[in-house]
Write a protein that holds these residues in place. Structure first.
Motif, PDB file in Angstrom:
ATOM      1  N   ALA A 150       0.834  -1.205   0.000  1.00 50.54           N
ATOM      2  CA  ALA A 150       0.000   0.000   0.000  1.00 50.54           C
ATOM      3  C   ALA A 150       0.866   1.251   0.000  1.00 50.54           C
ATOM      4  O   ALA A 150       0.527   2.274  -0.630  1.00 50.54           O
ATOM      5  CB  ALA A 150      -0.926  -0.014   1.211  1.00 50.54           C
ATOM      6  N   GLN A 151       1.981   1.196   0.713  1.00 48.28           N
ATOM      7  CA  GLN A 151       2.915   2.327   0.699  1.00 48.28           C
ATOM      8  C   GLN A 151       3.476   2.562  -0.711  1.00 48.28           C
ATOM      9  O   GLN A 151       3.555   3.710  -1.174  1.00 48.28           O
ATOM     10  CB  GLN A 151       4.057   2.072   1.685  1.00 48.28           C
ATOM     11  CG  GLN A 151       3.658   2.182   3.152  1.00 48.28           C
ATOM     12  CD  GLN A 151       4.812   1.874   4.076  1.00 48.28           C
ATOM     13  OE1 GLN A 151       5.612   0.965   3.808  1.00 48.28           O
ATOM     14  NE2 GLN A 151       4.897   2.601   5.193  1.00 48.28           N
ATOM     15  N   MET A 152       3.869   1.519  -1.386  1.00 46.76           N
ATOM     16  CA  MET A 152       4.407   1.629  -2.741  1.00 46.76           C
ATOM     17  C   MET A 152       3.353   2.134  -3.713  1.00 46.76           C
ATOM     18  O   MET A 152       3.638   2.946  -4.592  1.00 46.76           O
ATOM     19  CB  MET A 152       4.960   0.275  -3.199  1.00 46.76           C
ATOM     20  CG  MET A 152       6.123  -0.239  -2.355  1.00 46.76           C
ATOM     21  SD  MET A 152       7.507   0.937  -2.305  1.00 46.76           S
ATOM     22  CE  MET A 152       7.947   0.985  -4.023  1.00 46.76           C
ATOM     23  N   SER A 153       2.120   1.650  -3.542  1.00 48.42           N
ATOM     24  CA  SER A 153       1.042   2.119  -4.425  1.00 48.42           C
ATOM     25  C   SER A 153       0.795   3.605  -4.257  1.00 48.42           C
ATOM     26  O   SER A 153       0.525   4.336  -5.224  1.00 48.42           O
ATOM     27  CB  SER A 153      -0.248   1.334  -4.134  1.00 48.42           C
ATOM     28  OG  SER A 153      -0.073  -0.031  -4.437  1.00 48.42           O
ATOM     29  N   LYS A 154       0.896   4.050  -3.011  1.00 52.21           N
ATOM     30  CA  LYS A 154       0.693   5.474  -2.751  1.00 52.21           C
ATOM     31  C   LYS A 154       1.802   6.317  -3.382  1.00 52.21           C
ATOM     32  O   LYS A 154       1.555   7.399  -3.953  1.00 52.21           O
ATOM     33  CB  LYS A 154       0.630   5.704  -1.250  1.00 52.21           C
ATOM     34  CG  LYS A 154       0.104   7.078  -0.841  1.00 52.21           C
ATOM     35  CD  LYS A 154       1.227   8.050  -0.554  1.00 52.21           C
ATOM     36  CE  LYS A 154       0.676   9.407  -0.110  1.00 52.21           C
ATOM     37  NZ  LYS A 154       1.736  10.385   0.172  1.00 52.21           N
ATOM     38  N   ARG A 155       3.048   5.824  -3.339  1.00 51.50           N
ATOM     39  CA  ARG A 155       4.177   6.534  -3.950  1.00 51.50           C
ATOM     40  C   ARG A 155       4.001   6.610  -5.466  1.00 51.50           C
ATOM     41  O   ARG A 155       4.255   7.663  -6.074  1.00 51.50           O
ATOM     42  CB  ARG A 155       5.481   5.846  -3.607  1.00 51.50           C
ATOM     43  CG  ARG A 155       5.873   5.961  -2.130  1.00 51.50           C
ATOM     44  CD  ARG A 155       7.143   5.191  -1.848  1.00 51.50           C
ATOM     45  NE  ARG A 155       7.479   5.228  -0.413  1.00 51.50           N
ATOM     46  CZ  ARG A 155       8.474   4.560   0.126  1.00 51.50           C
ATOM     47  NH1 ARG A 155       9.263   3.790  -0.640  1.00 51.50           N
ATOM     48  NH2 ARG A 155       8.707   4.654   1.422  1.00 51.50           N
ATOM     49  N   ASN A 156       3.589   5.530  -6.079  1.00 52.35           N
ATOM     50  CA  ASN A 156       3.380   5.527  -7.532  1.00 52.35           C
ATOM     51  C   ASN A 156       2.266   6.492  -7.916  1.00 52.35           C
ATOM     52  O   ASN A 156       2.366   7.208  -8.916  1.00 52.35           O
ATOM     53  CB  ASN A 156       3.048   4.124  -8.015  1.00 52.35           C
ATOM     54  CG  ASN A 156       4.242   3.191  -7.933  1.00 52.35           C
ATOM     55  OD1 ASN A 156       5.385   3.636  -7.970  1.00 52.35           O
ATOM     56  ND2 ASN A 156       3.988   1.883  -7.802  1.00 52.35           N
ATOM     57  N   ALA A 157       1.207   6.506  -7.134  1.00 52.93           N
ATOM     58  CA  ALA A 157       0.098   7.411  -7.429  1.00 52.93           C
ATOM     59  C   ALA A 157       0.530   8.868  -7.268  1.00 52.93           C
ATOM     60  O   ALA A 157       0.123   9.746  -8.045  1.00 52.93           O
ATOM     61  CB  ALA A 157      -1.081   7.086  -6.514  1.00 52.93           C
ATOM     62  N   GLN A 158       1.361   9.108  -6.236  1.00 57.51           N
ATOM     63  CA  GLN A 158       1.864  10.461  -6.040  1.00 57.51           C
ATOM     64  C   GLN A 158       2.738  10.899  -7.212  1.00 57.51           C
ATOM     65  O   GLN A 158       2.639  12.039  -7.685  1.00 57.51           O
ATOM     66  CB  GLN A 158       2.654  10.531  -4.733  1.00 57.51           C
ATOM     67  CG  GLN A 158       3.188  11.916  -4.384  1.00 57.51           C
ATOM     68  CD  GLN A 158       2.081  12.884  -4.057  1.00 57.51           C
ATOM     69  OE1 GLN A 158       1.200  12.572  -3.237  1.00 57.51           O
ATOM     70  NE2 GLN A 158       2.100  14.067  -4.672  1.00 57.51           N
ATOM     71  N   ALA A 159       3.609   9.989  -7.725  1.00 55.03           N
ATOM     72  CA  ALA A 159       4.471  10.312  -8.867  1.00 55.03           C
ATOM     73  C   ALA A 159       3.646  10.577 -10.119  1.00 55.03           C
ATOM     74  O   ALA A 159       3.941  11.505 -10.893  1.00 55.03           O
ATOM     75  CB  ALA A 159       5.454   9.179  -9.107  1.00 55.03           C
TER      76      ALA A 159
END
Length: 415
Positions: A150-159
């Motif tokens: 979930a942390q990685m998904s949030k980073r990708n969405a932010q990028a």
């Protein structure tokens, strides 16, 4: 016998008359000729060796302004030759598609943040149960993995959201420098695609008061060209005006056209009046070597007087009892020729050889480093020419003279 004697007398008389006529003609020719000496007064002169080339005038700094996103050109705020400032808005692309992409990226980011919050709560609950021996190790590891994803998904969405925001900013085209618009390559309503390369919308020049000439110098001459050398050039727009420049750079990359190898030489060309436009063709002259000093035409070094000229210039011998001054001009000339270059100097009615030390030459003039001084007259040529017929005062040289009158005609008129 008498007839033969008469014949011989006639023949001898004819020969004598012919000889006398020849002598008279030769005497007349010698009397009607005068010695004309052409001279040059030695003075200061600059001899230059040059290399010629052709080139193109370009701005010193040129920037191509493009776009990193695709879209339709919606607005254009500048035109050809407009002055622009750094950061000035020049054009805008249609933002509708970019705004939609930004909205999708924002929604994805919100969803990723929600999933991250849920995964974090689940992980904290499972960890507490695992520490109380109420949950298995597998359940704890599964909750931890879900939280990490979930942390990685949030980073990708932010990028993705940040990229959509940047792309929206690229829809507005700003000037990167202070300068002038040389070219505008798009029109309102035109679609530009940035799939494989950045399309060029505008071409800007930083400062048109500082131009440069990109000259193509032949490989046979490039060895003589050095940075800092003086340059003069002309353009077709101002054929009577000479522009000055300086060699700034010699580029090592060769260019081969029809088996002719040339090298690009960059020449700084100040343009305070902005008469020079980008793209003009320049006829370039690079001064590779120069020397300033006393000089004489090359003709003076090739002059050699013949015996007739020398004889006409010799002084008459001294009276008997005094040692005559021997004419040694020819001997001195031969000595000077053996020792180096030589010129003949004219002083009054006399002409004397003078050995000299020669410097640079441009083919027409030669620098004389030693042997003469300013104001000396060097001889260029000396030859005998026919004298012009003297015309008496009041006489028209183009009209025939009046018919002659003798004593008999006067007597007949009296009768």
């Amino acid at each position: 016998m008498k007839k033969k004697r008469k014949i011989w007398l006639v023949i001898l008389g004819t020969i004598a008359v012919s000889i006398a006529a020849i002598l008279i003609v030769n005497a007349t020719k010698s009397v009607n000729k005068e010695l004309v000496i052409r001279t040059y007064v030695v003075g200061e002169y600059t001899v230059e060796n040059t290399v010629t080339a052709t080139g193109t005038i370009e701005p010193v700094e040129t920037v191509e302004v493009g776009t990193q996103v695709s879209g339709k050109v919606e607005k254009i705020y500048v035109d050809f030759n407009d002055q622009v400032k750094k950061g000035q808005l020049m054009a805008e692309l249609d933002k509708q598609t970019l705004n939609q992409s930004l909205s999708r990226a924002r929604a994805s980011l919100t969803s990723a943040e929600s999933q991250l919050n849920y995964a974090q709560l689940s992980f904290e609950r499972t960890r507490q149960l695992y520490e109380a021996n109420a949950a298995t190790l597998a359940a704890f590891q599964d909750a931890q993995n879900t939280y990490t994803q979930a942390q990685m998904s949030k980073r990708n969405a932010q990028a993705a959201y940040d990229q959509a925001l940047v792309d929206l900013g690229y829809a507005e085209i700003y000037s990167p420098i202070d300068g002038i618009v040389l070219d505008r390559a798009v029109e309102v309503g035109q679609t530009v695609a940035a799939s494989f390369s950045t399309p060029t919308l505008f071409t800007l020049a930083n400062d048109l008061t500082k131009m440069q000439v990109e000259a193509d110098v032949d490989e046979a001459d490039i060895g003589q060209v050095k940075e800092g050398q003086k340059v003069t050039f002309t353009v077709d727009a101002y054929m009577d005006e000479i522009f000055n420049g300086t060699v700034n750079q010699i580029r090592m990359k060769p260019t081969t056209t029809s088996n002719v190898v040339t090298y690009t030489v960059i020449i700084d060309a100040p343009n305070p009046d902005q008469k020079l436009f980008p793209g003009m063709t320049a006829s370039v002259t690079i001064v590779t070597e120069a020397q300033t000093g006393l000089a004489a035409p090359a003709e003076a070094f090739n002059f050699k007087p013949d015996e007739q000229v020398l004889k006409a210039l010799r002084k008459p011998e001294k009276p008997e009892g005094q040692r005559p001054e021997p004419p040694q001009m020819q001997d001195e000339g031969m000595k000077a020729t053996r020792n180096g270059a030589m010129v003949w100097l004219k002083n009054g009615d006399q002409m004397m050889p003078r050995p000299v030390k020669v410097g640079m030459s441009d083919g027409a003039y030669k620098i004389i480093e030693q042997g003469v001084k300013a104001g000396d007259s060097v001889v260029l040529s000396a030859q005998f020419v026919a004298k012009e017929k003297e015309v008496k005062k009041g006489e028209n040289p183009f009209m025939p003279g009046p018919p002659g009158r003798n004593k008999n005609s006067n007597q007949q008129q009296k009768k």
